[in-house]
Each structure stands twice: as C-alpha cells, then as structure tokens.
Design a protein around this motif. Structure first.
Motif, PDB file in Angstrom:
ATOM      1  N   ARG A   1       0.858  -1.180   0.000  1.00  0.00           N
ATOM      2  CA  ARG A   1       0.000   0.000   0.000  1.00  0.00           C
ATOM      3  C   ARG A   1       0.892   1.227   0.000  1.00  0.00           C
ATOM      4  O   ARG A   1       1.142   1.856   1.029  1.00  0.00           O
ATOM      5  CB  ARG A   1      -0.899  -0.023   1.233  1.00  0.00           C
TER       6      ARG A   1
ATOM      7  N   THR B   1     -14.280  -5.226  -2.745  1.00  0.00           N
ATOM      8  CA  THR B   1     -14.126  -6.102  -1.582  1.00  0.00           C
ATOM      9  C   THR B   1     -12.771  -6.784  -1.609  1.00  0.00           C
ATOM     10  O   THR B   1     -12.362  -7.329  -2.632  1.00  0.00           O
ATOM     11  CB  THR B   1     -15.229  -7.170  -1.576  1.00  0.00           C
ATOM     12  N   LEU B   2     -12.066  -6.714  -0.480  1.00  0.00           N
ATOM     13  CA  LEU B   2     -10.773  -7.375  -0.378  1.00  0.00           C
ATOM     14  C   LEU B   2     -10.963  -8.795   0.161  1.00  0.00           C
ATOM     15  O   LEU B   2     -12.007  -9.133   0.738  1.00  0.00           O
ATOM     16  CB  LEU B   2      -9.845  -6.582   0.550  1.00  0.00           C
TER      17      LEU B   2
ATOM     18  N   ARG C   1      -9.234 -10.073   2.582  1.00  0.00           N
ATOM     19  CA  ARG C   1      -9.062 -10.080   4.039  1.00  0.00           C
ATOM     20  C   ARG C   1      -8.980  -8.644   4.538  1.00  0.00           C
ATOM     21  O   ARG C   1      -8.596  -7.733   3.828  1.00  0.00           O
ATOM     22  CB  ARG C   1      -7.805 -10.851   4.454  1.00  0.00           C
ATOM     23  N   TYR C   2      -9.336  -8.436   5.817  1.00  0.00           N
ATOM     24  CA  TYR C   2      -9.282  -7.121   6.457  1.00  0.00           C
ATOM     25  C   TYR C   2      -8.608  -7.246   7.813  1.00  0.00           C
ATOM     26  O   TYR C   2      -8.692  -8.286   8.475  1.00  0.00           O
ATOM     27  CB  TYR C   2     -10.691  -6.535   6.640  1.00  0.00           C
ATOM     28  N   ASP C   3      -7.977  -6.165   8.226  1.00  0.00           N
ATOM     29  CA  ASP C   3      -7.371  -6.119   9.555  1.00  0.00           C
ATOM     30  C   ASP C   3      -8.332  -5.531  10.582  1.00  0.00           C
ATOM     31  O   ASP C   3      -8.283  -5.871  11.763  1.00  0.00           O
ATOM     32  CB  ASP C   3      -6.093  -5.268   9.521  1.00  0.00           C
TER      33      ASP C   3
ATOM     34  N   PHE D   1     -12.483  -3.946  11.260  1.00  0.00           N
ATOM     35  CA  PHE D   1     -13.866  -3.731  10.839  1.00  0.00           C
ATOM     36  C   PHE D   1     -14.448  -2.633  11.736  1.00  0.00           C
ATOM     37  O   PHE D   1     -14.400  -2.741  12.961  1.00  0.00           O
ATOM     38  CB  PHE D   1     -14.677  -5.023  10.983  1.00  0.00           C
TER      39      PHE D   1
ATOM     40  N   HIS E   1     -10.637   5.594  10.298  1.00  0.00           N
ATOM     41  CA  HIS E   1     -10.376   4.861   9.060  1.00  0.00           C
ATOM     42  C   HIS E   1      -9.122   5.396   8.376  1.00  0.00           C
ATOM     43  O   HIS E   1      -8.239   4.622   7.951  1.00  0.00           O
ATOM     44  CB  HIS E   1     -11.590   4.973   8.135  1.00  0.00           C
TER      45      HIS E   1
ATOM     46  N   SER F   1      -5.606   3.330   8.096  1.00  0.00           N
ATOM     47  CA  SER F   1      -5.160   3.034   6.731  1.00  0.00           C
ATOM     48  C   SER F   1      -3.757   3.556   6.495  1.00  0.00           C
ATOM     49  O   SER F   1      -2.944   2.935   5.802  1.00  0.00           O
ATOM     50  CB  SER F   1      -6.130   3.647   5.720  1.00  0.00           C
TER      51      SER F   1
ATOM     52  N   ALA G   1      -5.666  -2.823   6.396  1.00  0.00           N
ATOM     53  CA  ALA G   1      -6.847  -2.910   5.535  1.00  0.00           C
ATOM     54  C   ALA G   1      -8.075  -2.750   6.416  1.00  0.00           C
ATOM     55  O   ALA G   1      -8.306  -3.543   7.327  1.00  0.00           O
ATOM     56  CB  ALA G   1      -6.874  -4.242   4.810  1.00  0.00           C
ATOM     57  N   VAL G   2      -8.844  -1.671   6.153  1.00  0.00           N
ATOM     58  CA  VAL G   2      -9.946  -1.304   7.041  1.00  0.00           C
ATOM     59  C   VAL G   2     -11.267  -1.384   6.281  1.00  0.00           C
ATOM     60  O   VAL G   2     -11.407  -0.814   5.195  1.00  0.00           O
ATOM     61  CB  VAL G   2      -9.747   0.123   7.597  1.00  0.00           C
ATOM     62  N   PHE G   3     -12.232  -2.086   6.851  1.00  0.00           N
ATOM     63  CA  PHE G   3     -13.589  -2.133   6.288  1.00  0.00           C
ATOM     64  C   PHE G   3     -14.430  -1.158   7.089  1.00  0.00           C
ATOM     65  O   PHE G   3     -14.567  -1.283   8.301  1.00  0.00           O
ATOM     66  CB  PHE G   3     -14.177  -3.541   6.379  1.00  0.00           C
TER      67      PHE G   3
END
Length: 652
Positions: A540, A617-618, A620-622, A624, A640, A644, A649-651
C-alpha cells in the motif's frame, strides 16, 4: 570587475549581488553596493563617510574631484571598489562603494545564500563561455546558471541580472559570442520572469557581457560591466527611499567597530543609538530596515535571534561554516584537537552528517550560550540543521542532522568535485534508466514509483497545466530541483516520522533509503526531468507516499514557498501521468487520454494500484468499523484514515 576581485580564480558560476544604499535625507544620493550572494564572493556595504555623527547641512562641504591616482591608491589601501559618475563639468555626482567577503565556492555553502539575497540587489551571474560552447560540458554549465536563476527568482524576485561570460581571451569572435547568446536565450525562454530581469549589453547588442579576466580592469568588457552595475544600481527604487540620517550615522559607527563587536544585543544597540536621538522602538524599526536591504542580520520572528543584531555578516557566515563546510578543503585550527578529543563525534559529523551537541558546543565555544541557542534556532529554521526525534547518541543525547554535509552519493569511492551541484552528481541515473524500453508495462515494474517534479510556480501554467499527462520534453524544459531540496526533504521525513524509522537510514545529497515500519522508502534525485523519485516496496504505497509528500510540502512552505510540485507516475519513455488525475479517474471510473490514446481505468489500477485507494471487496481485512452515521461518522472516518495510513486494511 572590481579591483578587489582581480585575483579571484575563474569559476564557471559565480554570482555577486550588489544592493543599492538608500538616499540619506539632507545629503546627495550615494550608491553603495551591499548584500551579496555568490558561490565565491559577496558584496556588503561600507561607508566612505567619516565614522562620526554627521555634520549639519550647513557644515557639509561640496564633493571634491577625485583623481584617478588617488582613487587607485584608495582602492589598494582599503580593498574597496568605487564606481564614480561625473556630471558634464567633471564633478563627482554619485558613488558606489563595495567591499567583498567570502562565502566559499563549494556547493555545501550554497545553503547560506538565501541569507544574503533580496530584491534590492543587482546580480552579475557568471559563467564560463568555453564550457557553454563545449558539447560535453554545456549541460553542467547550464545547470549552474539554472541554479542561480532559480534562487534569484525565488529570493530576489525581479532583481536585475547581468549575465557575465568569462574567458573572452579564448572565445573572442563576434560569431562565437552570438553562439553563446543563442544557447543562453534557448534556456532563458523557459524562464520568462528571469529573462525579463536580464539586462542587455546594449553596447555589444548581446544578452550578456563577455569579459577577459587576464586583462583585469583594462578589459573593455569589464569596464562595460562596471558601468552597467553602477547604472543599474542608480535606477533601483531603493535609491529613492529617504531614511533618517541618524540611521546611517549609527550604522557607520557600528561598522567602524565591527571587528571588536560583530554583533550586539538590542539593549546594547539601543544604548548606543541614544546618542543619535533614537528610542528603542526606533532601533527596532531601523534594524528591520537594515535587514531588509542587507546592511545587517536581524530575524525578529526567530526566538533568540530577535534580540540580536549582526553587523559583521562575514562573522555570522564564518560562525555557521564551522559546522557546514567541506571538511577536507576548509580546515580550521581547532579541527585537529576536536578529532583527538571527540573522535567518534567528529567522524559522525564529517562522514555521516550527524552533529552531537557536545561537538557543537566546542565548535562555538567562543560565543555565549545564548548566542549558540539563537544561531542554532536560525539554522534549524532554514533547515541547515534538523532535529530528528529518534536520533540519539549512546548517552541518550539528541543528535542534529546536517543534510548539507552529507556525501554526494551512497556509492563509496565515487569522486565528485566539491564545486559540483547535486544535480551534476546525480546525472546518469535518469528517468529512462528506470523506464527502459518505454512501454507502460516496463514502467509498471515499479508501480510504487512517483516522480515529484518541482518548478517555479510562475511556470506551471505554461508547462504543467491541468492536462492529465506531461511530456518528458516539457519536464526537461520547465522542471528543476533546487540545490539542497532533497537533503531538506530527507531531514523533514526523518523528523516527522522518527518513531517509525527502523535501523540506520542510508543518506546522501542525491539518494537515500529509509525503513519506515516494515517497508523501505527510497528517494533519488533525477535531474534529467527535474524531479525527486519516490519508490517503495510497500503493498500500500499510497500512504507512505503521502507522508513523503507532506514532508516535501512542509519543507517548501518554510524555505521555497514559490516552488510548485506536481506528482507524476511513469507511463512511457515520453509521457508521465499526473497522479491526482489517475486517482480521480479511478474514483470516477473513467478512462484517461494521452493525446488520442485511451488508457482504460482497469489499466490504471493494474499499473498504479499500490498508489490508489482500495476499492471493492478485499479478500481479508485487519479492522472492521461499524458506526451510527448521525453520531459517530466524523470519528469513524478519522479512525479509518489513521489506521489506513498505518498500512492496515480497514472495512468501514
């Protein structure tokens, strides 16, 4: 062309500025060359009047005619150059007095020039005509000129410039001089504001003054140059400014005692000024004016320096160059003892650019602690010294980075002249070396790569504009990285993100590698397209790049506010794309056009995905984040962004 500079060595690029001295009320106007900047010599004002309170108008005597013999004797005795103008009856009507002090010719000293440059100056900008006509050396010769033009434009906007070509004993003919002019004008047309400031050599119908230093003042070119400096100075607006006679009388007294008292605090100065009928408030206004036109140094917005007035500017230069210099060429008498008593600290400064406080105290031991603190604040303000929060010695004491003492390159054993510019030292590692064959696929091999192109803000509309693509040709014409900018950027980056630095940064004036968190950030000077190249191995890259961009913008705001930067990503051997245009196209899901060539949005994400905000959509996320829009939206959005930026990785 001054008598005091006849022994000066020929240098490819030497700039001397002359600031006109303002007219004194109740006395004839007098022109004094002051303020200076140059890689070699600099001019500062002196007074030819007696060093005592001035006589009244009735007591003043008419100026007497000065013979040539008396003038030459005065020059030889005082080391001054005096330009005289005479009326039709042969009486002296005006004079310009100039003294010279040394700023050093090495590029490590260039960082001091902003202290001495202002719009109340005349800049003879000197180049070597032989180099300019040599195909192999022309590029470096023009780089030196561009460096001066850039600095004059930024620090002395609209100040008159006289281009001076040396070695007229070798470049003699009119045809050769016209070839030199063609080369100069071709480059100057890329700098319209500078071109407007260049004073023509009307006698020779050229844009520059060819001079033969081997003839000294007998050379017609030098004579024409001297006359042009005097005439240009006499026409400057500062010559029409009227100031209280007490200001000039006080200044003359201080100059007569400057060897014993090179600087004073405001209270001392106010006590002396009382004899001239000046209050402390008057002294403050007077010092601000002196600083503006280059008679003295007085920084009223810098803590510590606001209580100091430096009358002998050479003293201030000498004090700061104890720390920032080429330690091989400029050896001071205390160097050997410091090497013996503080070996590790000395090696850290001279080899790696890290300054220990204990060493700074020794280098400045002849000045008070208050003065040391004031000058350290001044040097930090101008990015000559940079505090780095995480940098500590073995005892836990903070270290200061001296970015302009760093080696030119990371490659050991790479011999580079101390008179070289960083842009010259970085040549050979240009844009095409990375892009290679020139296809988008080759460029994308370094998808985490961004070129930060810098330019004078006035040139942006005529070259960079708002088009999504910029050609390499335009960058070669319009973009230019000022000397020391990369070093300042490195210092700012280390200072702003000290807590995330891992290991020991690899630093030079043209190239650096720094580990921020789990990723390596690399910055490299690319003079071919007037840019600093950012690259990283981060998945990233956008957040790391934002940190670098923030550091660069902060640096430019502090010391190069008239400089514009545009972020570009490589597309082909002939074109780069504006990163903001790529981000916007990706956000709006539209294609970009380079001329008539369409670049589909999917191709943009394939090429530059690591520099773009994540979409869709990824796998996986770190993190939520769930929130109530009416209550917590600002907090959630801020969280967020912060998470980031830390590579998560933030949802949301």
């Amino acid at each position: 062309g001054a008598k005091g500079t006849e022994s000066s060595t020929r240098r490819m690029s030497q700039t001397i500025s002359h600031s006109a001295r303002p007219r004194i009320e109740s006395s004839p106007p007098s022109t004094h060359a002051t303020r200076s900047n140059g890689n070699d010599k600099a001019a500062h004002s002196v007074s030819a009047e007696p060093q005592s309170p001035p006589p009244t108008q009735q007591q003043q005597q008419p100026q007497r005619r000065i013979t040539t013999e008396a003038l030459e004797e005065a020059i030889a005795r005082q080391g001054e150059s005096i330009f005289l103008q005479e009326d039709k009856d042969g009486h002296v009507t005006n004079k310009l007095v100039m003294s010279i002090f040394d700023l050093g010719g090495q590029s490590s000293f260039y960082v001091f020039h902003p202290f001495f440059m202002n719009e109340h100056s005349v800049f003879p900008c000197v180049f070597n005509m032989v180099d300019l006509l040599d195909a192999k050396r022309q590029g470096d010769a023009l780089l030196f000129l561009e460096q001066w033009w850039f600095m004059i434009h930024h620090y002395a906007f609209n100040a008159p410039i006289l281009l001076v070509g040396t070695h007229a004993d070798q470049v003699r003919t009119r045809q050769e001089h016209e070839r030199v002019q063609t080369v100069l004008l071709a480059k100057l047309h890329n700098y319209p504001h500078v071109l407007k400031a260049v004073q023509r050599n009307k006698g020779a119908n050229l844009c520059f003054y060819p001079v033969d230093n081997t003839k000294s003042s007998a050379d017609p070119g030098i004579q024409a140059l001297r006359a042009a400096i005097a005439a240009t100075s006499a026409e400057m607006q500062i010559m029409k400014v009227q100031v209280p006679l007490s200001w000039i009388a006080l200044y003359d007294k201080l100059k007569s005692e400057q060897k014993a008292r090179p600087m004073l605090d405001l209270d001392e100065l106010a006590a002396i000024a009382g004899a001239y009928g000046m209050s402390k408030e008057d002294v403050v206004v007077c010092c601000q004016f002196w600083h503006k036109i280059g008679f003295a140094l007085h920084y009223d917005a810098i803590g510590g320096m606001d209580q100091i007035v430096v009358v002998d500017i050479q003293w201030a230069v000498d004090l700061m160059t104890r720390v920032i210099r080429n330690f091989t060429l400029h050896v001071h008498e205390q160097d050997d003892s410091l090497l013996a008593s503080h070996t590790a600290e000395w090696e850290a400064l001279t080899r790696e650019g890290w300054l220990h406080q204990v060493l700074l105290d020794e280098l400045w031991r002849d000045v008070s602690a208050e003065v040391r603190e004031a000058f350290m604040a001044l040097m930090v303000r101008f990015s000559l010294l940079m505090p780095v929060k995480s940098a500590r010695d073995v005892k836990g004491n903070p270290l200061l980075l001296c970015p302009h003492v760093l080696p030119f390159t990371l490659e050991h054993g790479h011999e580079i002249s101390a008179w070289s510019l960083s842009n010259s030292a970085a040549k050979g590692t240009g844009y095409h070396a990375v892009v290679g064959g020139g296809t988008a696929q080759v460029a994308a091999a370094r998808s985490g790569t961004v070129y930060l192109a810098t330019s004078m803000r006035s040139l942006v509309s005529s070259g960079f504009g708002s088009d999504p693509s910029v050609t390499v040709q335009v960058l070669q014409q319009k973009a230019f990285v000022p000397e020391g900018l990369l070093a300042r950027l490195m210092g700012a980056l280390l200072s702003l993100h000290a807590g995330q630095i891992r290991g020991k940064p690899e630093l030079s004036r043209t190239h650096c590698r720094v580990a921020l968190g789990d990723n390596v950030v690399e910055l490299k000077l690319v003079p071919e397209i007037g840019s600093i190249r950012f690259s990283t191995d981060a998945h990233r890259a956008e957040y790391l790049f934002k940190k670098v961009l923030d550091a660069l913008q902060q640096t430019m705001q502090e010391v190069l506010s008239d400089t514009h930067v545009v972020a570009l990503v490589p597309y082909s051997s002939t074109h780069l794309l504006r990163l903001d245009s790529v981000v916007e196209a990706d956000k709006e899901q539209v294609s970009l056009f380079i001329g008539s060539t369409k670049v589909h949005v999917s191709q943009l994400r394939e090429l530059y995905g690591s520099l773009l905000p994540p979409t869709g959509t990824l796998s996986r996320y770190d993190v939520f984040i769930s929130y109530r829009q009416a209550v917590n939206s600002q907090f959630a959005l801020a969280m967020h962004e912060r998470l980031s930026q830390n590579q998560l990785a933030v949802f949301l």
